[in-house]
Write a protein that holds these residues in place. Structure first.
Motif, PDB file in Angstrom:
ATOM      1  N   GLY A 134       0.923  -1.112   0.032  1.00 22.12           N
ATOM      2  CA  GLY A 134       0.104  -0.141   0.147  1.00 22.12           C
ATOM      3  C   GLY A 134       0.967   1.209  -0.244  1.00 22.12           C
ATOM      4  O   GLY A 134       2.032   1.067  -0.019  1.00 22.12           O
ATOM      5  N   SER A 135       0.153   2.364   0.170  1.00 26.15           N
ATOM      6  CA  SER A 135       0.841   3.696   0.153  1.00 26.15           C
ATOM      7  C   SER A 135       1.964   3.872   1.137  1.00 26.15           C
ATOM      8  O   SER A 135       2.000   3.330   2.106  1.00 26.15           O
ATOM      9  N   PRO A 138       0.026   6.531   4.104  1.00 28.52           N
ATOM     10  CA  PRO A 138      -1.300   6.220   4.246  1.00 28.52           C
ATOM     11  C   PRO A 138      -2.034   7.234   5.110  1.00 28.52           C
ATOM     12  O   PRO A 138      -1.476   7.918   6.242  1.00 28.52           O
ATOM     13  N   THR A 139      -3.168   7.101   5.082  1.00 31.40           N
ATOM     14  CA  THR A 139      -4.069   7.940   5.913  1.00 31.40           C
ATOM     15  C   THR A 139      -4.144   6.970   7.284  1.00 31.40           C
ATOM     16  O   THR A 139      -3.725   5.927   7.393  1.00 31.40           O
ATOM     17  N   GLY A 142      -5.731   3.923   6.864  1.00 29.69           N
ATOM     18  CA  GLY A 142      -4.995   2.839   6.198  1.00 29.69           C
ATOM     19  C   GLY A 142      -3.604   2.259   7.056  1.00 29.69           C
ATOM     20  O   GLY A 142      -3.596   0.945   6.974  1.00 29.69           O
ATOM     21  N   LYS A 143      -3.246   2.928   8.110  1.00 26.49           N
ATOM     22  CA  LYS A 143      -2.267   2.563   9.058  1.00 26.49           C
ATOM     23  C   LYS A 143      -2.815   1.442  10.061  1.00 26.49           C
ATOM     24  O   LYS A 143      -2.569   0.389  10.063  1.00 26.49           O
ATOM     25  N   GLY A 167       5.083   3.455   5.391  1.00 23.74           N
ATOM     26  CA  GLY A 167       3.899   3.377   5.208  1.00 23.74           C
ATOM     27  C   GLY A 167       3.393   2.085   5.316  1.00 23.74           C
ATOM     28  O   GLY A 167       3.534   1.424   6.538  1.00 23.74           O
ATOM     29  N   VAL A 168       2.281   1.788   4.545  1.00 21.50           N
ATOM     30  CA  VAL A 168       1.571   0.272   4.713  1.00 21.50           C
ATOM     31  C   VAL A 168       2.567  -0.863   5.130  1.00 21.50           C
ATOM     32  O   VAL A 168       2.222  -1.865   5.794  1.00 21.50           O
ATOM     33  N   GLU A 246      -4.167   0.423   0.750  1.00 27.24           N
ATOM     34  CA  GLU A 246      -4.650   1.811   0.479  1.00 27.24           C
ATOM     35  C   GLU A 246      -3.439   2.100  -0.655  1.00 27.24           C
ATOM     36  O   GLU A 246      -2.321   2.078  -0.244  1.00 27.24           O
ATOM     37  N   ALA A 247      -3.899   2.657  -1.677  1.00 31.17           N
ATOM     38  CA  ALA A 247      -2.875   3.002  -2.796  1.00 31.17           C
ATOM     39  C   ALA A 247      -3.654   3.795  -3.855  1.00 31.17           C
ATOM     40  O   ALA A 247      -4.695   3.692  -4.063  1.00 31.17           O
ATOM     41  N   SER A 253       2.136  -0.315  -5.796  1.00 33.85           N
ATOM     42  CA  SER A 253       1.040  -1.322  -4.921  1.00 33.85           C
ATOM     43  C   SER A 253       0.539  -1.850  -6.327  1.00 33.85           C
ATOM     44  O   SER A 253       0.035  -3.059  -6.415  1.00 33.85           O
ATOM     45  N   LEU A 278      -5.918   8.145  -2.292  1.00 34.76           N
ATOM     46  CA  LEU A 278      -5.182   6.944  -1.754  1.00 34.76           C
ATOM     47  C   LEU A 278      -5.938   5.832  -1.878  1.00 34.76           C
ATOM     48  O   LEU A 278      -5.679   4.472  -1.782  1.00 34.76           O
TER      49      LEU A 278
END
Length: 382
Positions: A134-135, A138-139, A142-143, A167-168, A246-247, A253, A278
């Motif tokens: 993922g990103s 992340p938001t 997302g985390k 990130g992810v 999340e991407a 990703s 995202l």
């Protein structure tokens, strides 16, 4: 054809000489595992015989001058430095395509790495894995999703595989490590260059918890931007499926998801708000046929046979560990069935606040407590 030939070559050769042969083959430009398998299928010649062929014979086989030079005059320092790296620490390993520990699923992809450099338990590379990607930015949701899904997948016996990136990736590794379970990290850099640097501690935690860190790039290999997308084929190739947390639409990703499709792996994605850029990549994947995932069961139902095997292996162990830890758990005893402030929990248990927060996150994922404004509430010992 590749799969048939690969199975034919599964007669393992774990000797140092075989490793030297593969270190030599790895120097031949534009002649990877796929072309080697085709060559073997056509001429029924061993790798040792190929490397000992005369320059004239090699030209007759169709090798160009650059390839002939690489075979007849290999860089011995590359071979020696790789072996020195391997022998310098017993925690390290180096396996080639025909080694007995080379992961079976990775053998089936169109461009498997000839060599895998690694730290940790190489036997885990053949265990059932779910890749999580993922990103890098992340938001908060997302985390949380990365940690939660990684943790619950680990609880159900799957190894979580990711790329150790910010990130992810990082949050997925962290979630998998909750409770002392293992995870697999695939680097896009040389095996002796952990990147990003701020994840060195995470890499250490992975190894402390019997995890694995691998790379197809030998020590001292210069870092190149194109190596990071390239490693994504290994992340998906090791795994039964890829869960995109999340991407964005243009992201590494989605490259991993594309590799997964090419490798006949399952692609799963967590949907997101249509206003969130995202989430656009995940939503696009779902539009294109990826499995929509909102809970653990959505993932598990894609692998019913595997789930039966891994759950039967892990169920008794997990129940035993859980009952033993809860029987004498001062931290859980310090949380009331009504709101208990974090500092009170720390004071009662005698544990540092930072450690309390980490442990309570694990308990929240296990359904033992829940966070509320002002602290935590005990839900009951399950």
């Amino acid at each position: 054809m590749q799969q048939d030939v690969a199975q034919h070559l599964v007669v393992s050769n774990d000797s140092e000489q075989a490793l030297i042969h593969w270190l030599t083959l790895n120097q031949v430009p534009r002649f990877g595992v796929s072309r080697w398998l085709k060559f073997h299928d056509k001429y029924n010649m061993s790798l040792a015989a190929l490397l000992s062929s005369s320059a004239k014979d090699l030209e007759g086989f169709g090798f160009n001058q650059q390839q002939v030079t690489a075979i007849k005059k290999p860089d011995n320092e590359y071979v020696d430095s790789s072996l020195r790296w391997l022998n310098d620490n017993e925690q390290r390993f180096l396996i080639h395509f025909t080694h007995s520990k080379y992961p079976y699923l990775l053998k089936q992809i169109s461009s498997p790495p000839p060599l895998i450099f690694g730290y940790g338990r190489k036997d885990l590379l053949s265990n059932p894995q779910i890749a999580m990607v993922g990103s890098r930015n992340p938001t908060p949701q997302g985390k949380e999703n990365a940690k939660r899904f990684a943790h619950t997948l680990s609880e159900h016996g799957f190894l979580v595989t990711s790329g150790l990136a910010m990130g992810v990736d990082g949050f997925s590794h962290q979630g998998a490590l909750i409770g002392g379970r293992s995870t697999i990290a695939v680097l896009g850099t040389a095996i002796d260059k952990m990147y990003p640097r701020r994840h060195i501690k995470l890499a250490e935690d992975i190894l402390v918890n019997d995890g694995v860190i691998i790379s197809e790039f030998s020590p001292n290999t210069p870092s190149r931007p194109e190596n990071f997308p390239r490693r994504n084929r290994i992340i998906s190739g090791l795994s039964l499926g890829v869960l995109v947390v999340e991407a964005a639409i243009k992201s590494g990703s989605l490259i991993t998801a594309r590799y997964a499709l090419e490798q006949n792996r399952e692609v799963l994605a967590i949907p997101g708000n249509i206003q969130n850029k995202l989430a656009a990549g995940c939503n696009l994947l779902i539009q294109q046929g990826a499995k929509l995932v909102t809970c653990l069961e959505d993932v598990l139902e894609e692998f019913p046979t595997i789930c039966q095997v891994v759950e039967s292996s892990f169920k008794d162990k997990l129940q035993k560990n859980s009952s033993q830890s809860l029987a004498s758990d001062k931290l859980l005893d310090s949380v009331d069935f009504e709101v208990t402030p974090l500092d009170i929990v720390a004071q009662r248990s005698g544990i540092e606040v930072t450690d309390v927060m980490s442990k309570l996150l694990e308990y929240e994922l296990r359904g033992l407590v829940t966070s509320v404004p002002g602290g935590y509430i005990k839900l009951g010992e399950k």
